[in-house]
Design a protein around this motif. Structure first.
Motif, PDB file in Angstrom:
ATOM      1  N   GLY A 175       0.817  -1.206   0.000  1.00  0.00           N
ATOM      2  CA  GLY A 175       0.000   0.000   0.000  1.00  0.00           C
ATOM      3  C   GLY A 175       0.846   1.248   0.000  1.00  0.00           C
ATOM      4  N   THR A 176       0.177   2.382   0.164  1.00  0.00           N
ATOM      5  CA  THR A 176       0.832   3.680   0.243  1.00  0.00           C
ATOM      6  C   THR A 176       0.138   4.505   1.315  1.00  0.00           C
ATOM      7  OG1 THR A 176       1.455   5.671  -0.986  1.00  0.00           O
ATOM      8  CG2 THR A 176      -0.607   4.643  -1.585  1.00  0.00           C
ATOM      9  N   GLY A 177       0.928   5.249   2.086  1.00  0.00           N
ATOM     10  CA  GLY A 177       0.346   6.012   3.187  1.00  0.00           C
ATOM     11  C   GLY A 177      -0.264   5.080   4.222  1.00  0.00           C
ATOM     12  N   THR A 209       9.267  -3.504   7.621  1.00  0.00           N
ATOM     13  CA  THR A 209       8.452  -2.987   6.522  1.00  0.00           C
ATOM     14  C   THR A 209       9.373  -2.449   5.430  1.00  0.00           C
ATOM     15  OG1 THR A 209       6.647  -2.403   8.026  1.00  0.00           O
ATOM     16  CG2 THR A 209       6.665  -1.340   5.859  1.00  0.00           C
ATOM     17  N   LYS A 210       9.280  -3.015   4.229  1.00  0.00           N
ATOM     18  CA  LYS A 210      10.115  -2.589   3.120  1.00  0.00           C
ATOM     19  C   LYS A 210       9.379  -1.536   2.292  1.00  0.00           C
ATOM     20  CE  LYS A 210      12.643  -5.475   0.908  1.00  0.00           C
ATOM     21  NZ  LYS A 210      13.130  -6.571   0.043  1.00  0.00           N
ATOM     22  N   THR A 211      10.126  -0.695   1.585  1.00  0.00           N
ATOM     23  CA  THR A 211       9.542   0.298   0.683  1.00  0.00           C
ATOM     24  C   THR A 211      10.153   0.147  -0.712  1.00  0.00           C
ATOM     25  OG1 THR A 211      11.197   1.962   1.314  1.00  0.00           O
ATOM     26  CG2 THR A 211       9.118   1.937   2.551  1.00  0.00           C
ATOM     27  N   PHE A 212       9.374   0.539  -1.718  1.00  0.00           N
ATOM     28  CA  PHE A 212       9.858   0.514  -3.093  1.00  0.00           C
ATOM     29  C   PHE A 212       9.092   1.566  -3.888  1.00  0.00           C
ATOM     30  CE2 PHE A 212       6.266  -2.311  -2.972  1.00  0.00           C
ATOM     31  CZ  PHE A 212       5.604  -2.105  -4.177  1.00  0.00           C
ATOM     32  N   THR A 213       9.637   1.941  -5.050  1.00  0.00           N
ATOM     33  CA  THR A 213       9.038   2.948  -5.916  1.00  0.00           C
ATOM     34  C   THR A 213       8.639   2.314  -7.240  1.00  0.00           C
ATOM     35  OG1 THR A 213      10.393   4.676  -4.914  1.00  0.00           O
ATOM     36  CG2 THR A 213       9.380   5.183  -7.030  1.00  0.00           C
ATOM     37  N   ALA A 214       7.444   2.669  -7.740  1.00  0.00           N
ATOM     38  CA  ALA A 214       6.946   2.117  -8.992  1.00  0.00           C
ATOM     39  C   ALA A 214       6.429   3.247  -9.877  1.00  0.00           C
ATOM     40  CB  ALA A 214       5.838   1.106  -8.735  1.00  0.00           C
ATOM     41  N   GLY A 215       6.415   2.993 -11.199  1.00  0.00           N
ATOM     42  CA  GLY A 215       5.914   3.948 -12.166  1.00  0.00           C
ATOM     43  C   GLY A 215       4.772   3.373 -12.975  1.00  0.00           C
TER      44      GLY A 215
END
Length: 346
Positions: A162-164, A209-215
């Protein structure tokens, strides 16, 4: 001359009356009929034409140039076709009033999706303005769960993405240790988080908790690693002894399983009275060598039991009884002889 006299006479008569009235002279020509209102031809003026104006943009509010739209009338025929300019604007002029169908055929961008078809109402002499918002394409997510030591792909791992504060996607790895899904995008680059909520069987939960960026429209791979659960070692059943301890041989005089025979206990056997006579001593010495004749089992093997030992036990018990009875008889006889000698001497 005659006509002039008539006119003069008429004028004199009017003057005498003091009143002047004008009446048009009758004409011998026939009068033209006056047309009625109902007979006039009916002409309905054409209604004023309308128009449609479109503004195309994306979810971030940026204008979308080169977006293509098609306008269809109520019969499904093409009524207009247009493409947005650099400001994302397109206009369809000179449209007859009515209901039209607007269809987007291209976004002009590889990052966006076309919108669904919608109806447009055109009114006489007016411009209908529409704002079209093209959504971003979803990001393609590939989830992998791996053993942190061997890198082996693990089935049965469940994660939330998810995000936020919003969870957008839940994935569970299958038999091959992978899972895939689509993440909705709200901008050209979005940061997401991933949290494991169920670990594979035999593994500890991956707590960070891992984070990643997607387009938009771009593939992205997300990997979580799991550590095997430590289990206290249990004794191996194969380590148990395979043989039973060898029992000690039976003690002399004790009963042994067999045909039901029992040897007399020490309390039941007659005990000779203490005597210092030579006969008693010799009797005691004679009875002492009696031993249990039960054969002993060899070391490292089970003792022999059952009917084979019974005859030996019975023979040993009989020998003991006979020896004890003989010693008792000798003792009594010795005492009788001693008393007889004493009586003779007195």
């Amino acid at each position: 001359m005659h006509a002039r006299l008539i006119r003069s006479a008429a004028a004199v008569a009017v003057a005498a009356a003091g009143t002047l009235t004008w009446a048009p002279a009758a004409s011998a020509e026939p009068a033209e009929p006056t047309p009625s209102a109902s007979a006039a031809p009916t002409e309905t003026p054409a209604p004023d034409a309308g128009s449609v104006e479109i503004i195309a943009k994306d979810a971030a509010g940026d204008a979308l140039p080169a977006a293509t739209f098609l306008l269809l009338d109520s019969a499904g025929q093409e009524a207009g076709r247009g493409q947005t300019d650099a400001q994302g604007k397109a206009t369809f002029p000179d449209l007859a009033p009515g209901v039209y169908r607007l269809k987007q055929t291209a976004t002009g961008s590889p990052l966006h999706e076309v919108v669904a078809d919608q109806d447009v109402i055109v009114t006489p002499g007016a411009t209908t303005r529409l704002t079209i918002t093209d959504p971003f394409k979803a990001a393609q997510v590939l989830l992998q769960a791996k053993d942190d030591k061997t890198g082996k792909l693990l089935p049965g791992a469940t994660v939330n993405i998810g995000t936020g504060t919003s969870t957008l996607l839940t994935l569970t790895t299958g038999a091959k240790g992978t899972a895939s899904g689509e993440l909705p995008m709200s901008s050209r680059s979005t940061k997401f988080w991933v949290k494991e909520i169920k670990a594979p069987a035999g593994y500890d939960l991956y707590k960070p908790t891992k984070t990643f960026t997607a387009g938009p429209g771009a593939p992205v791979t997300v990997t979580v690693t799991n550590t095997k659960t430590l289990i206290d070692p249990k004794p191996d059943p194969s380590d148990k002894p395979t043989h039973k301890p060898t029992p000690s041989p039976s003690s002399p005089g004790k009963p042994s399983s067999g045909n039901g025979g029992t040897a007399p206990s020490a309390a039941d056997r007659p005990t000779p009275e203490a005597d210092s006579s030579p006969d008693a001593a010799s009797s005691s010495v004679a009875a002492a060598p009696v031993k249990d004749s039960t054969p002993k089992a060899p070391t490292g093997s089970l003792a022999r039991t059952g009917a084979d030992a019974t005859p030996w036990l019975v023979g040993g018990a009989t020998a003991l009884i006979a020896a004890g009875g003989g010693a008792l008889l000798l003792t009594r006889r010795s005492r009788t002889d001693s008393h007889a000698d004493d009586s003779t001497e007195s």
